[in-house]
Design a protein around this motif. Structure first.
Motif, PDB file in Angstrom:
ATOM      1  N   GLY A   6      16.251 -10.873  -8.375  1.00  0.00           N
ATOM      2  CA  GLY A   6      15.569  -9.793  -7.647  1.00  0.00           C
ATOM      3  C   GLY A   6      16.479  -9.129  -6.638  1.00  0.00           C
ATOM      4  N   SER A   7      17.150  -9.939  -5.781  1.00  0.00           N
ATOM      5  CA  SER A   7      17.963  -9.322  -4.737  1.00  0.00           C
ATOM      6  C   SER A   7      19.195  -8.644  -5.322  1.00  0.00           C
ATOM      7  CB  SER A   7      18.352 -10.337  -3.668  1.00  0.00           C
ATOM      8  OG  SER A   7      19.059 -11.389  -4.263  1.00  0.00           O
ATOM      9  N   LEU A   8      19.711  -9.182  -6.461  1.00  0.00           N
ATOM     10  CA  LEU A   8      20.852  -8.537  -7.113  1.00  0.00           C
ATOM     11  C   LEU A   8      20.463  -7.128  -7.576  1.00  0.00           C
ATOM     12  CD1 LEU A   8      23.732  -9.150  -7.949  1.00  0.00           C
ATOM     13  CD2 LEU A   8      22.893  -9.834 -10.183  1.00  0.00           C
ATOM     14  N   ALA A   9      19.258  -7.044  -8.164  1.00  0.00           N
ATOM     15  CA  ALA A   9      18.784  -5.739  -8.639  1.00  0.00           C
ATOM     16  C   ALA A   9      18.645  -4.772  -7.473  1.00  0.00           C
ATOM     17  CB  ALA A   9      17.444  -5.902  -9.357  1.00  0.00           C
ATOM     18  N   VAL A  10      18.130  -5.288  -6.352  1.00  0.00           N
ATOM     19  CA  VAL A  10      17.967  -4.418  -5.182  1.00  0.00           C
ATOM     20  C   VAL A  10      19.320  -3.906  -4.726  1.00  0.00           C
ATOM     21  CG1 VAL A  10      17.330  -4.402  -2.730  1.00  0.00           C
ATOM     22  CG2 VAL A  10      15.796  -5.430  -4.400  1.00  0.00           C
ATOM     23  N   ARG A  11      20.342  -4.838  -4.699  1.00  0.00           N
ATOM     24  CA  ARG A  11      21.661  -4.431  -4.231  1.00  0.00           C
ATOM     25  C   ARG A  11      22.321  -3.422  -5.170  1.00  0.00           C
ATOM     26  NH1 ARG A  11      25.666  -8.773  -2.609  1.00  0.00           N
ATOM     27  NH2 ARG A  11      24.149 -10.381  -2.362  1.00  0.00           N
ATOM     28  N   GLU A  12      22.150  -3.649  -6.473  1.00  0.00           N
ATOM     29  CA  GLU A  12      22.731  -2.703  -7.434  1.00  0.00           C
ATOM     30  C   GLU A  12      22.085  -1.338  -7.282  1.00  0.00           C
ATOM     31  OE1 GLU A  12      22.419  -4.631 -11.160  1.00  0.00           O
ATOM     32  OE2 GLU A  12      24.328  -5.659 -10.919  1.00  0.00           O
ATOM     33  N   GLY A  13      20.776  -1.348  -6.995  1.00  0.00           N
ATOM     34  CA  GLY A  13      20.051  -0.100  -6.777  1.00  0.00           C
ATOM     35  C   GLY A  13      20.629   0.648  -5.586  1.00  0.00           C
ATOM     36  N   ALA A  14      20.893  -0.104  -4.493  1.00  0.00           N
ATOM     37  CA  ALA A  14      21.425   0.522  -3.280  1.00  0.00           C
ATOM     38  C   ALA A  14      22.808   1.104  -3.550  1.00  0.00           C
ATOM     39  CB  ALA A  14      21.490  -0.494  -2.145  1.00  0.00           C
ATOM     40  N   MET A  15      23.643   0.354  -4.357  1.00  0.00           N
ATOM     41  CA  MET A  15      24.988   0.829  -4.669  1.00  0.00           C
ATOM     42  C   MET A  15      24.925   2.132  -5.460  1.00  0.00           C
ATOM     43  SD  MET A  15      27.224  -1.320  -3.522  1.00  0.00           S
ATOM     44  CE  MET A  15      28.704  -1.213  -4.480  1.00  0.00           C
ATOM     45  N   ALA A  16      23.895   2.238  -6.353  1.00  0.00           N
ATOM     46  CA  ALA A  16      23.816   3.410  -7.219  1.00  0.00           C
ATOM     47  C   ALA A  16      23.358   4.642  -6.444  1.00  0.00           C
ATOM     48  CB  ALA A  16      22.852   3.136  -8.364  1.00  0.00           C
ATOM     49  N   MET A  17      22.776   4.435  -5.272  1.00  0.00           N
ATOM     50  CA  MET A  17      22.291   5.585  -4.512  1.00  0.00           C
ATOM     51  C   MET A  17      23.461   6.413  -3.988  1.00  0.00           C
ATOM     52  SD  MET A  17      19.140   3.913  -2.531  1.00  0.00           S
ATOM     53  CE  MET A  17      18.339   5.285  -1.815  1.00  0.00           C
ATOM     54  N   ILE A  18      23.255   7.723  -3.930  1.00  0.00           N
ATOM     55  CA  ILE A  18      24.325   8.605  -3.463  1.00  0.00           C
ATOM     56  C   ILE A  18      24.320   8.625  -1.931  1.00  0.00           C
ATOM     57  CG2 ILE A  18      25.163  10.983  -3.483  1.00  0.00           C
ATOM     58  CD1 ILE A  18      23.724  11.198  -6.240  1.00  0.00           C
ATOM     59  N   GLY A  19      25.480   8.358  -1.347  1.00  0.00           N
ATOM     60  CA  GLY A  19      25.590   8.296   0.111  1.00  0.00           C
ATOM     61  C   GLY A  19      25.974   9.643   0.695  1.00  0.00           C
ATOM     62  N   LEU A  20      25.082  10.216   1.509  1.00  0.00           N
ATOM     63  CA  LEU A  20      25.366  11.513   2.131  1.00  0.00           C
ATOM     64  C   LEU A  20      25.652  11.324   3.622  1.00  0.00           C
ATOM     65  CD1 LEU A  20      22.679  13.870   0.518  1.00  0.00           C
ATOM     66  CD2 LEU A  20      24.946  13.273  -0.308  1.00  0.00           C
ATOM     67  N   GLY A  21      26.780  11.849   4.061  1.00  0.00           N
ATOM     68  CA  GLY A  21      27.152  11.783   5.477  1.00  0.00           C
ATOM     69  C   GLY A  21      26.834  13.113   6.152  1.00  0.00           C
ATOM     70  N   ALA A  40      14.349  11.807   0.329  1.00  0.00           N
ATOM     71  CA  ALA A  40      14.734  12.105  -1.058  1.00  0.00           C
ATOM     72  C   ALA A  40      14.976  10.829  -1.854  1.00  0.00           C
ATOM     73  CB  ALA A  40      16.001  12.965  -1.057  1.00  0.00           C
ATOM     74  N   GLU A  41      14.679  10.895  -3.140  1.00  0.00           N
ATOM     75  CA  GLU A  41      14.884   9.739  -4.013  1.00  0.00           C
ATOM     76  C   GLU A  41      16.343   9.656  -4.451  1.00  0.00           C
ATOM     77  OE1 GLU A  41      12.471   8.689  -7.813  1.00  0.00           O
ATOM     78  OE2 GLU A  41      11.120   9.365  -6.208  1.00  0.00           O
ATOM     79  N   GLY A  42      16.889   8.441  -4.529  1.00  0.00           N
ATOM     80  CA  GLY A  42      18.241   8.239  -5.053  1.00  0.00           C
ATOM     81  C   GLY A  42      19.345   8.562  -4.064  1.00  0.00           C
ATOM     82  N   MET A  43      18.964   8.783  -2.783  1.00  0.00           N
ATOM     83  CA  MET A  43      19.982   9.108  -1.790  1.00  0.00           C
ATOM     84  C   MET A  43      19.838   8.225  -0.565  1.00  0.00           C
ATOM     85  SD  MET A  43      20.254  13.147  -1.973  1.00  0.00           S
ATOM     86  CE  MET A  43      18.913  13.308  -3.074  1.00  0.00           C
ATOM     87  N   ARG A  44      20.958   8.004   0.110  1.00  0.00           N
ATOM     88  CA  ARG A  44      20.885   7.230   1.347  1.00  0.00           C
ATOM     89  C   ARG A  44      21.769   7.899   2.396  1.00  0.00           C
ATOM     90  NH1 ARG A  44      25.695   4.448   1.715  1.00  0.00           N
ATOM     91  NH2 ARG A  44      26.809   4.560  -0.262  1.00  0.00           N
ATOM     92  N   ILE A  45      21.471   7.612   3.654  1.00  0.00           N
ATOM     93  CA  ILE A  45      22.289   8.132   4.756  1.00  0.00           C
ATOM     94  C   ILE A  45      23.557   7.270   4.819  1.00  0.00           C
ATOM     95  CG2 ILE A  45      22.420   8.404   7.271  1.00  0.00           C
ATOM     96  CD1 ILE A  45      19.284   8.736   7.176  1.00  0.00           C
ATOM     97  N   ALA A  46      24.732   7.905   4.656  1.00  0.00           N
ATOM     98  CA  ALA A  46      25.985   7.145   4.666  1.00  0.00           C
ATOM     99  C   ALA A  46      26.596   7.097   6.060  1.00  0.00           C
ATOM    100  CB  ALA A  46      26.975   7.768   3.683  1.00  0.00           C
ATOM    101  N   GLY A  47      26.019   7.825   7.008  1.00  0.00           N
ATOM    102  CA  GLY A  47      26.534   7.827   8.377  1.00  0.00           C
ATOM    103  C   GLY A  47      26.426   9.200   8.997  1.00  0.00           C
ATOM    104  N   GLY A  48      26.719   9.252  10.299  1.00  0.00           N
ATOM    105  CA  GLY A  48      26.643  10.535  11.006  1.00  0.00           C
ATOM    106  C   GLY A  48      27.624  10.558  12.168  1.00  0.00           C
ATOM    107  N   GLY A 258      18.110  22.734   0.108  1.00  0.00           N
ATOM    108  CA  GLY A 258      19.121  23.459  -0.680  1.00  0.00           C
ATOM    109  C   GLY A 258      20.485  22.794  -0.538  1.00  0.00           C
ATOM    110  N   ALA A 259      20.795  22.344   0.687  1.00  0.00           N
ATOM    111  CA  ALA A 259      22.096  21.702   0.939  1.00  0.00           C
ATOM    112  C   ALA A 259      22.188  20.377   0.192  1.00  0.00           C
ATOM    113  CB  ALA A 259      22.282  21.484   2.442  1.00  0.00           C
ATOM    114  N   ILE A 260      21.088  19.634   0.148  1.00  0.00           N
ATOM    115  CA  ILE A 260      21.088  18.350  -0.563  1.00  0.00           C
ATOM    116  C   ILE A 260      21.247  18.595  -2.072  1.00  0.00           C
ATOM    117  CG2 ILE A 260      19.631  16.367  -1.170  1.00  0.00           C
ATOM    118  CD1 ILE A 260      18.587  16.512   1.764  1.00  0.00           C
TER     119      ILE A 260
END
Ligand code: NAD
Length: 282
Positions: A6-21, A40-48, A258-260
């Protein structure tokens, strides 16, 4: 200890997400972008990042935008963000953008530039960086406005000079410039559809006995009041019929969305300087 399935799947999911800074992450657009990325789906905050000395430096990136904490703090070192993110979004100011595009080129990180008012040296630096990475730049990132621009050009070309073109815009009472930059872009699109230069045919305002409307003129009318984010209507008026196409902006979120969309498009794209026209396939 090995992670369970379960946790491996969660981690792989997080890795597959696109990181937007997000550089300038405490600005009006910066915070709007963070909220839209989080939703948004499939995206994560990579930092600011923020400019040195800003009060949010060291605070949680997401929390300072009114979201649940994400565990990343706002930094001053943009280089780290460019190394960590898949795509970086920049709605700051021209001098900051000039420095950011150089980092994008160095790290091969795709970038979306929404900063307006860039010119001369900054535009040259953006063009230079775009030889080494994909950069999408547009003064208005709203998908709807970009579609309106394209439609305006097409409609002007099809209807021809028998139709008088008038552009009406309304914005909130705090806006200081008139007509709006977007209204002028619409005027340019209409002029291009007719194969003329806007500066040769524009009438930016009318007052008093101005005489009959010259054929081929492209007129502007400016309304101001309340909290209107931005309404634009292009009117094509002939004898016996009228065509109107309009766009109404309800919030800044449309620019962020639009930017995303541009960021998703730019990721893994070959180096080059692109516009929303390319992103939307117009
Ligand atoms: P804002 O002043 O609220 O935000 C800008 C942020 O950038 C500020 O928080 C500022 O501290 C930060 N900043 C400045 N220098 C920096 C640096 N070196 N490193 C990191 N952060 C830095 O302004 P805003 O209303 O969010 O607009 C920002 C820009 O985006 C403007 O140029 C505006 O015209 C443009 N804009 C474009 C669109 C579009 O669709 N393209 C839409 C809205 C706004």
């Amino acid at each position: 200890m090995l992670p369970d399935q379960g946790s491996l799947a969660v981690r792989e999911g997080a890795m597959a997400m696109i990181g937007l800074g997000v550089v300038g992450c405490a600005g009006r657009m910066g915070r709007t972008l963070l909220r839209e990325i989080a939703a948004a789906e499939g995206m994560r905050i990579a930092g600011g990042t923020e400019r040195p000395g800003h009060e949010v430096i060291g605070q949680d990136v997401a929390a300072q935008a009114g979201l649940a904490a994400c565990g990343l703090v706002v930094g001053e070192a943009a280089a780290e963000l460019f190394a960590a993110a898949d795509v970086v979004l920049d709605f700051t100011q021209p001098e900051a953008t000039a420095a950011h595009v150089a980092l994008a080129a160095e790290h091969g990180t795709a970038m979306v530039v929404g900063t307006t008012g860039t010119e001369g040296e900054t535009d040259a630096r953006i063009a230079e960086a775009a030889k080494r990475t994909a950069i999408v730049k547009a003064a208005n990132m709203s998908v709807g406005v970009n579609l309106l621009l394209q439609l305006t050009r097409q409609v002007a070309a099809v209807l021809g000079p028998d139709f008088d073109i008038e552009i009406v815009e309304m914005h909130h009472r705090h806006k200081v410039d008139a007509p709006s930059g977007t209204a002028l872009l619409l005027g340019r699109a209409a002029a291009a559809g007719r194969g003329v230069a806007l500066d040769d045919v524009a009438c930016r305002s009318r007052d008093g006995i101005v005489g009959a409307r010259p054929k081929g003129e492209i007129g502007f009318a400016t309304l101001r009041g309340g909290d209107v984010v931005g309404d634009h209507t292009v009117i094509f008026a002939a004898e016996g019929e009228r065509v109107e196409i309009a766009h109404k902006a309800g919030s800044r979120a449309i620019f962020a969305r639009g930017a995303i969309r541009a960021a998703l498009w730019a990721k893994d794209r070959k180096p080059g300087l692109y516009g929303m026209k390319d992103v939307l396939g117009l």
